[in-house]
Design a protein around this motif. Structure first.
Motif, PDB file in Angstrom:
ATOM      1  N   ALA A  34     -48.722  42.167  84.664  1.00  0.00           N
ATOM      2  CA  ALA A  34     -48.741  43.262  85.641  1.00  0.00           C
ATOM      3  C   ALA A  34     -47.540  43.221  86.586  1.00  0.00           C
ATOM      4  CB  ALA A  34     -50.032  43.222  86.456  1.00  0.00           C
ATOM      5  N   TYR A  35     -46.947  42.071  86.743  1.00  0.00           N
ATOM      6  CA  TYR A  35     -45.785  41.938  87.633  1.00  0.00           C
ATOM      7  C   TYR A  35     -44.950  40.761  87.161  1.00  0.00           C
ATOM      8  CZ  TYR A  35     -48.125  37.995  89.887  1.00  0.00           C
ATOM      9  OH  TYR A  35     -48.721  36.791  90.135  1.00  0.00           O
ATOM     10  N   GLY A  36     -43.805  40.622  87.781  1.00  0.00           N
ATOM     11  CA  GLY A  36     -42.873  39.571  87.366  1.00  0.00           C
ATOM     12  C   GLY A  36     -41.818  40.138  86.440  1.00  0.00           C
TER      13      GLY A  36
ATOM     14  N   GLN B 224     -57.457  44.034  80.663  1.00  0.00           N
ATOM     15  CA  GLN B 224     -56.064  44.448  80.483  1.00  0.00           C
ATOM     16  C   GLN B 224     -55.943  45.519  79.408  1.00  0.00           C
ATOM     17  OE1 GLN B 224     -54.004  40.703  79.911  1.00  0.00           O
ATOM     18  NE2 GLN B 224     -53.706  40.441  82.117  1.00  0.00           N
ATOM     19  N   ALA B 225     -56.754  45.419  78.357  1.00  0.00           N
ATOM     20  CA  ALA B 225     -56.741  46.458  77.321  1.00  0.00           C
ATOM     21  C   ALA B 225     -57.199  47.793  77.891  1.00  0.00           C
ATOM     22  CB  ALA B 225     -57.630  46.041  76.147  1.00  0.00           C
TER      23      ALA B 225
ATOM     24  N   ILE C 113     -64.776  36.960  84.180  1.00  0.00           N
ATOM     25  CA  ILE C 113     -64.100  38.189  83.772  1.00  0.00           C
ATOM     26  C   ILE C 113     -63.388  38.000  82.435  1.00  0.00           C
ATOM     27  CG2 ILE C 113     -62.278  39.825  84.408  1.00  0.00           C
ATOM     28  CD1 ILE C 113     -62.945  39.102  87.363  1.00  0.00           C
ATOM     29  N   ASP C 114     -63.572  38.957  81.546  1.00  0.00           N
ATOM     30  CA  ASP C 114     -62.860  38.986  80.268  1.00  0.00           C
ATOM     31  C   ASP C 114     -61.499  39.638  80.537  1.00  0.00           C
ATOM     32  OD1 ASP C 114     -61.801  39.512  77.755  1.00  0.00           O
ATOM     33  OD2 ASP C 114     -63.739  40.107  76.897  1.00  0.00           O
ATOM     34  N   ILE C 115     -60.525  38.820  80.797  1.00  0.00           N
ATOM     35  CA  ILE C 115     -59.211  39.306  81.212  1.00  0.00           C
ATOM     36  C   ILE C 115     -58.575  40.174  80.137  1.00  0.00           C
ATOM     37  CG2 ILE C 115     -56.865  38.585  81.849  1.00  0.00           C
ATOM     38  CD1 ILE C 115     -58.262  36.066  83.100  1.00  0.00           C
TER      39      ILE C 115
ATOM     40  N   LYS D 285     -57.192  37.858  88.758  1.00  0.00           N
ATOM     41  CA  LYS D 285     -57.170  37.387  87.370  1.00  0.00           C
ATOM     42  C   LYS D 285     -56.490  38.376  86.419  1.00  0.00           C
ATOM     43  CE  LYS D 285     -59.630  33.608  87.901  1.00  0.00           C
ATOM     44  NZ  LYS D 285     -59.125  32.294  87.599  1.00  0.00           N
ATOM     45  N   VAL D 286     -56.828  39.647  86.538  1.00  0.00           N
ATOM     46  CA  VAL D 286     -56.383  40.643  85.562  1.00  0.00           C
ATOM     47  C   VAL D 286     -54.926  41.058  85.788  1.00  0.00           C
ATOM     48  CG1 VAL D 286     -56.819  42.966  84.657  1.00  0.00           C
ATOM     49  CG2 VAL D 286     -58.745  41.441  85.188  1.00  0.00           C
TER      50      VAL D 286
END
Length: 176
Positions: free
Chosen positions: A87-89, A50-51, A44-46, A80-81
């Motif tokens: 996305a969190y934290g 994400q973009a 996967i192209d993370i 992965k993404v």
């Protein structure tokens, strides 16, 4: 913008999902990312994913139900993404305020999910809903199409039209 993350390991055998995508693709501002087409090697192209998520206002996770869960590439995509710090934290706010729609098809009827200590289809949504909420996404009422293995073409097409209408209704709420 509506982003459909589509995960069907055997799209050539799809009865319902293909119709759903065909209907969704007629709408303006819809992007469809077919994971099994993009990443047959599961690499996967993370950054690209994400973009795409960053551009979206509504994210749709669309897939067939497989063994009461999602296909493996979608699970890997989520792992992965939806990364910590993005996305969190503490600083992971990239998805906050966006909405998520789970669009799932099943081969059996709703009563096939009335088993176990916690019967019913809704319990299967809990891991996805928890993931969405943990990432700051607003969980929408899922779109479910049951009986896709045995449904007539007219029934499948009507289900795909209902899916399109859900997306249209969402777009109209955004414009209103």
């Amino acid at each position: 913008m509506i982003l459909i993350i589509y995960a069907h390991p055997y799209p050539q055998h799809s009865h319902a999902n293909k119709r759903m995508l065909d209907q969704a693709s007629t709408l303006d501002s819809v992007e469809i990312r077919s994971l099994y087409q993009r990443y047959p090697d599961f690499n996967i192209d993370i950054a690209a994913e994400q973009a795409a998520l960053s551009r979206a206002d509504l994210i749709v996770w669309q897939h067939p139900m497989q063994w009461y869960s999602m296909p493996p590439l979608l699970k890997l995509w989520i792992d992965k993404v939806l990364s910590h710090g993005w996305a969190y934290g503490h600083e992971g706010t990239a998805l906050r305020g966006k909405e998520l729609l789970w669009a799932v098809t099943t081969g059996g009827s709703n009563h096939h999910f009335d088993i176990g200590a916690y019967p019913g289809f809704d319990v299967l949504a809990q891991p996805l809903q928890a993931t969405a909420l943990y990432c700051g996404l607003q969980w929408l009422e899922p779109f479910v199409m049951h009986d896709t293995f045995v449904s007539a073409d007219e029934t499948l097409e009507a289900g795909a039209q209902r899916f399109k209408q859900r997306l249209v209704d969402w777009q109209e709420r955004q414009d209103g």
